[in-house]
Structure formats: structure tokens, C-alpha cells
Enzyme design. Structure first.
Site, PDB file in Angstrom:
ATOM      1  N   GLU A  32     -12.393  -8.048  39.935  1.00 17.85           N
ATOM      2  CA  GLU A  32     -10.845  -8.382  39.371  1.00 17.85           C
ATOM      3  C   GLU A  32     -10.938  -9.610  38.928  1.00 17.85           C
ATOM      4  OE1 GLU A  32      -8.910  -6.207  38.182  1.00 17.85           O
ATOM      5  OE2 GLU A  32      -8.638  -4.374  39.523  1.00 17.85           O
ATOM      6  N   CYS A  74       0.376  -1.447  39.346  1.00 12.95           N
ATOM      7  CA  CYS A  74      -0.402  -2.613  38.494  1.00 12.95           C
ATOM      8  C   CYS A  74      -1.080  -1.895  37.260  1.00 12.95           C
ATOM      9  CB  CYS A  74      -1.284  -3.561  39.250  1.00 12.95           C
ATOM     10  SG  CYS A  74      -2.376  -2.152  40.394  1.00 12.95           S
ATOM     11  N   GLU A 133      -8.475 -11.576  36.872  1.00 17.10           N
ATOM     12  CA  GLU A 133      -7.235 -11.313  36.197  1.00 17.10           C
ATOM     13  C   GLU A 133      -6.207 -12.663  36.083  1.00 17.10           C
ATOM     14  OE1 GLU A 133      -6.888  -6.603  36.876  1.00 17.10           O
ATOM     15  OE2 GLU A 133      -5.654  -7.660  38.202  1.00 17.10           O
ATOM     16  N   HIS A 147      -8.894 -11.406  32.224  1.00 16.34           N
ATOM     17  CA  HIS A 147      -8.260 -10.430  31.295  1.00 16.34           C
ATOM     18  C   HIS A 147      -6.759 -10.379  31.729  1.00 16.34           C
ATOM     19  CE1 HIS A 147      -9.960  -7.918  34.559  1.00 16.34           C
ATOM     20  NE2 HIS A 147      -8.725  -7.121  34.291  1.00 16.34           N
ATOM     21  N   HIS A 204     -14.594  -5.249  33.740  1.00  9.75           N
ATOM     22  CA  HIS A 204     -14.676  -5.147  35.406  1.00  9.75           C
ATOM     23  C   HIS A 204     -16.031  -5.401  35.676  1.00  9.75           C
ATOM     24  CE1 HIS A 204     -10.434  -3.812  35.120  1.00  9.75           C
ATOM     25  NE2 HIS A 204     -10.013  -4.651  36.160  1.00  9.75           N
ATOM     26  N   HIS A 250      -2.903  -3.137  33.298  1.00 11.14           N
ATOM     27  CA  HIS A 250      -3.003  -3.772  32.050  1.00 11.14           C
ATOM     28  C   HIS A 250      -2.487  -3.465  30.720  1.00 11.14           C
ATOM     29  CE1 HIS A 250      -6.692  -3.168  34.598  1.00 11.14           C
ATOM     30  NE2 HIS A 250      -6.577  -4.485  34.527  1.00 11.14           N
ATOM     31  N   GLU A 268       2.707   5.619  36.822  1.00  6.09           N
ATOM     32  CA  GLU A 268       2.172   5.911  38.239  1.00  6.09           C
ATOM     33  C   GLU A 268       3.395   6.362  39.210  1.00  6.09           C
ATOM     34  OE1 GLU A 268       0.130   2.448  40.060  1.00  6.09           O
ATOM     35  OE2 GLU A 268      -1.046   2.003  37.994  1.00  6.09           O
TER      36      GLU A 268
END
Length: 185
Positions: free
Chosen positions: A111, A66, A113, A31, A25, A68, A86
Site C-alpha cells: 500500500e 477506503c 498511497e 497512487h 499494489h 481509490h 461498501e
């Protein structure tokens, strides 16, 4: 706590390596990411208010969850894992679409992504992890759109970017679900 690695990808989502999440980041490297949208039976979207202590975008409203994928982890497993971590919800998610974005954050992070977006419908109540989320609420897509127009600063940059596609994608998702159920009947 061990450093969390994320999957670096090219613009076609082919893995090119891995790197520590914060460093990715900071450098703004592309990513792989996952994004989850949970709707209730009234077709309202569950929004999450990110925990105020998060390293970026704390206190802002966003999609349900959200995160990864870990190296060697599928995007579906990562999405379902993050939803549980979460929001305390164990649900089966359906892949809906993919998108890529490169968005600056207010604290100098980026970000960048390649996101895999998942939907599901459930009336299950979340059990928030206080390290991840401060609050949650349901709202209609029309009400969310009105809020975004009035106060976009209350929402995460990636949610603002992605939300424009959500009403149409939700309609297609529901049409597909209705077709499957009518064939099964």
C-alpha cells in the site's frame, strides 16, 4: 469484470498516469487513495471489518471505508461513492487531511498511497455490502487505541499508520464545526 484503474501520482499528488489496481499494489507504486472516518453523535468511530474474501487484509478491522478514485474522478466523489458501495451510506464528507505511506502487506502487496482523509458525523446505520465488509461497530477513540496496543494484528496496516493522527484531527474537525455553527446561529 473490467479491470479497475487507479491514478498514479508523484509525492505532491500530481497525476502521472494510471494503471490497473492490482498491478499497482504488486509493484508498490504511489497512487491516489481515499479514506473515510464516520463518527456518531457520541463521537465514536465506525469501524469496518473487511470481508474475509478480500484480496488483501480480509477479516481485519479498519476505518469506515477506503478506496481509490477512478481516473477523472474527484477524491470527494470517490470517498462518497466508496462509502455507499461498501457501507450503503449516502453522506456528505468533509476533507480533513492528506498523508502518504508505503506499507508492506502480508501477501506481498504494498500500500503505497497518497491518501485523502474525509470525516463526517452521522447516526445513520450502515447496510453492509458482504463483498466488502463482514461486520461493523462503533468504538471510542480511547478504546480503539487500547485495542491497537493489545492486538495490533487485528487491524489493517494503513489504519494503524493513520490512526495516530485521528484524535487530534477529530478535535480540530469538531472545533471547526462548532465555530461554523456558532457563526451561523
Amino acid at each position: 469484470m473490467a479491470a479497475i484503474e487507479v491514478i498514479l501520482v508523484d509525492r505532491d499528488d500530481r497525476a502521472t498516469g494510471k494503471m490497473e489496481k492490482l498491478e499497482v499494489h504488486e509493484k508498490g507504486l504511489l497512487h491516489r487513495a481515499v479514506t473515510v472516518y464516520v463518527f456518531n453523535s457520541a463521537h465514536q468511530l465506525m469501524l469496518q471489518q473487511r470481508a474475509s474474501g478480500k484480496y488483501h487484509c480480509g477479516g481485519l478491522w479498519s476505518n469506515t471505508t477506503c478506496g481509490h478514485p477512478y481516473p477523472q474522478e474527484s477524491t470527494r466523489h470517490a470517498a462518497e461513492r466508496r462509502l455507499f458501495e461498501e457501507m450503503g451510506m449516502q453522506l456528505t464528507l468533509e476533507p480533513v487531511f492528506e498523508l502518504s505511506y508505503n506499507l508492506p502487506l502480508s501477501n506481498g502487496l504494498t500500500e503505497h498511497e497518497y491518501g485523502h482523509v474525509y470525516f463526517t458525523i452521522s447516526d445513520q446505520q450502515p447496510q453492509l455490502n458482504p463483498e466488502e465488509a463482514d461486520a461493523w461497530r462503533y468504538a471510542s477513540l480511547a478504546d480503539i487505541q487500547a485495542e491497537i496496543q493489545q492486538e495490533p494484528e487485528r487491524f489493517t496496516p494503513w489504519f494503524l499508520h493513520t490512526f495516530a493522527r485521528i484524535p487530534d484531527e477529530f478535535t480540530r474537525f469538531m472545533d471547526k464545526a462548532n465555530t461554523v455553527h456558532s457563526v451561523d446561529a
